[in-house]
Design an enzyme around this catalytic site. Structure first.
Site, short mmCIF file in Angstrom:
data_model
loop_
_atom_site.label_atom_id
_atom_site.label_comp_id
_atom_site.label_asym_id
_atom_site.label_seq_id
_atom_site.Cartn_x
_atom_site.Cartn_y
_atom_site.Cartn_z
N HIS A 207 43.69 -16.40 26.07
CA HIS A 207 44.22 -17.60 26.78
C HIS A 207 44.75 -18.68 26.02
O HIS A 207 45.05 -19.65 26.18
CB HIS A 207 42.97 -17.99 27.67
CG HIS A 207 42.02 -18.43 26.84
ND1 HIS A 207 40.87 -17.85 26.49
CD2 HIS A 207 41.55 -19.95 26.51
CE1 HIS A 207 40.35 -18.74 25.64
NE2 HIS A 207 40.47 -20.06 25.75
C1 UD1 Z 1 40.29 -24.88 27.98
C2 UD1 Z 1 39.88 -25.44 26.44
C3 UD1 Z 1 39.54 -24.13 25.73
C4 UD1 Z 1 38.76 -23.15 26.16
C5 UD1 Z 1 39.39 -22.71 27.53
C6 UD1 Z 1 38.35 -21.85 28.38
C7 UD1 Z 1 40.84 -27.59 25.55
C8 UD1 Z 1 41.75 -28.17 24.58
N1 UD1 Z 1 41.18 -26.23 25.92
O1 UD1 Z 1 41.58 -24.48 27.72
O2 UD1 Z 1 39.01 -24.72 24.40
O3 UD1 Z 1 38.72 -22.00 25.43
O4 UD1 Z 1 39.52 -23.93 28.42
O5 UD1 Z 1 39.24 -21.50 29.54
O6 UD1 Z 1 40.02 -28.15 26.41
N2 UD1 Z 1 44.06 -24.12 35.18
C9 UD1 Z 1 44.15 -23.86 36.54
N3 UD1 Z 1 42.75 -24.11 37.08
C10 UD1 Z 1 41.60 -24.46 36.25
C11 UD1 Z 1 41.85 -25.04 35.03
C12 UD1 Z 1 43.15 -24.80 34.61
O7 UD1 Z 1 44.76 -23.34 37.19
O8 UD1 Z 1 40.56 -24.46 37.10
C13 UD1 Z 1 45.38 -24.23 34.68
C14 UD1 Z 1 46.37 -25.37 34.62
O9 UD1 Z 1 47.81 -24.87 34.70
C15 UD1 Z 1 46.20 -25.86 33.45
C16 UD1 Z 1 45.86 -24.80 32.40
O10 UD1 Z 1 45.16 -23.80 32.92
O11 UD1 Z 1 47.30 -26.85 33.12
C17 UD1 Z 1 45.24 -25.12 31.10
O12 UD1 Z 1 43.76 -25.46 31.58
P1 UD1 Z 1 43.27 -26.66 30.39
O13 UD1 Z 1 42.15 -27.11 30.81
O14 UD1 Z 1 44.22 -27.67 29.86
O15 UD1 Z 1 43.14 -25.76 29.21
P2 UD1 Z 1 42.53 -24.32 28.75
O16 UD1 Z 1 43.90 -23.31 28.53
O17 UD1 Z 1 41.83 -23.69 29.99
#
Ligand code: UD1
Length: 360
Positions: A207
């Protein structure tokens, strides 16, 4: 009675706060422990299922922040968390790990002169292109109590000039959850559900933006998995970010039948899949540690790790992002050339006890 608020935001936070919350229950006459969920992760499968699996109470505060750019997400957490701190006036907040919610909440608390404890302090990849590395550096710089999970953390914090009397080597709190829930994982039907045989499948998780945000690299990764699927079944629970990018790259139902793509999987079932895998291919931080504890072979598709103990004494191999090398290493492992490992110091299931005893 002292009031402590622990912050959770994203998936890897839940299994770190759960044992701390349990450990505080022993001190319920002295400490009121509350949980604030920022809502950084909000999908049921990225959040709610973990609260259920880890037997955590409903969060006392839910900030509902959701996704956004780094600035938007961090800023929104700050604005909402400040309201909670002003209303609640806790004596201390606890943040864990390295996600955007971690740095956002520590910054708000530090500015309000509220003490901050950082659990999993001192980890460094020395790669400032990783958003988590920035979060780690900033959080550690403003925390009052730094709880360290592996010895590299002590060296890193010393090198950064952090006062040693704020730093405590307590072990790995995520391993507390793992040890506690292993008996439950042993009863999970996850393997049957996906028709997997113990030690006879590869578990994949990816991821990191650096791996999955480039269409070309993602395609190369999928080609690698097609090659490996000729030898072993692969189960790949797909993170929302990866899912979106796979869809954009045109992946659907036409994959090799040996590759099982699933939605994100809850804590207990995922633990069962981790424990029984013949090989794990990942870019996750937590899974490097969990596989080391369980003695499961792990290939990390990154050029660096903030968790070097998993390579030094554990079963983790940091192979980098050259996929020919990843394939060669995977084939070597599948043909029996495995890396033996040991469990790192203080990864003993008692870290949350040590943290809470100290704080009380
Ligand atoms: C975050 C953490 C990362 C961790 C990861 C575990 C930061 C900078 N990164 O990354 O260190 O390893 O979580 O998963 O904080 N999204 C959904 N549903 C959700 C959450 C996210 O669809 O419940 C999608 C959204 O499109 C979002 C993307 O995932 O824009 C990224 O989510 P985000 O929380 O920004 O970062 P992660 O890549 O999950």
């Amino acid at each position: 009675m002292k009031k402590i608020i622990s912050v959770v935001g994203a998936r890897p936070n839940f299994m770190k706060v759960a044992p701390i919350h349990k450990a505080f229950q022993r001190y319920s006459t002295k400490i009121r422990h509350l949980i604030c969920h920022t809502g950084q992760h909000y999908d049921k499968k990225m959040s709610k299922v973990f609260f259920e699996d880890l037997e955590m109470p409903h969060p006392d505060f839910y900030l509902g922040v959701g996704s956004g750019s780094h600035a938007e997400q961090t800023a929104n957490v700050m604005v909402e968390f400040e309201k909670v701190l002003i209303a609640e006036k806790p004596d201390l907040i606890i943040v864990v790990g390295d996600v955007n919610s971690t740095v956002a909440c520590s910054l708000v608390a530090a500015k309000l002169n509220i003490k901050v404890a950082h659990v999993e302090a001192g980890l460094r990849s020395f790669d400032r292109t990783m958003p988590e590395e920035i979060n780690r550096l900033l959080t550690d710089a403003i925390s009052d109590y730094l709880f360290v999970s592996e010895k590299s953390g002590l060296t890193n914090l010393k090198n950064e000039g952090i006062f040693q009397n704020k730093v405590f080597f307590v072990g790995n709190v995520m391993i507390d959850s793992l040890i506690h829930y292993l008996p439950k994982a042993d009863k999970s039907s996850a393997l049957q559900n996906y028709s997997l045989t113990p030690s006879d499948y590869i578990l994949v998780t990816l991821h990191r933006p650096s791996n999955v945000d480039s269409n070309d690299f993602l395609k190369d990764l999928m080609r690698l998995f097609e090659n490996l699927a000729a030898k072993k079944k692969i189960i790949f629970p797909v993170h929302p970010r990866t899912k979106k990018n796979l869809e954009e790259a045109g992946y659907g139902n036409d994959l090799n039948k040996n590759i099982i793509l699933t939605d994100p999987i809850g804590y207990i079932d995922f633990l069962a899949l981790t424990k029984n895998a013949g090989l794990i291919i990942t870019d996750s931080g937590g899974i490097q540690e969990e596989s080391t504890y369980l003695g499961v072979q792990c290939i990390t598709v990154r050029n660096n790790t903030e968790r070097p103990i998993t390579v030094e004494v554990g079963t983790n191999q940091l192979i980098g992002t050259d996929l020919n090398s990843v394939e060669k290493c995977a084939l070597d492992i599948l043909s029996g050339d495995i890396k033996y490992g040991k469990i790192p110091e203080l990864w003993d299931g008692k870290t949350a006890e040590r943290i809470t005893e100290f704080l009380v």
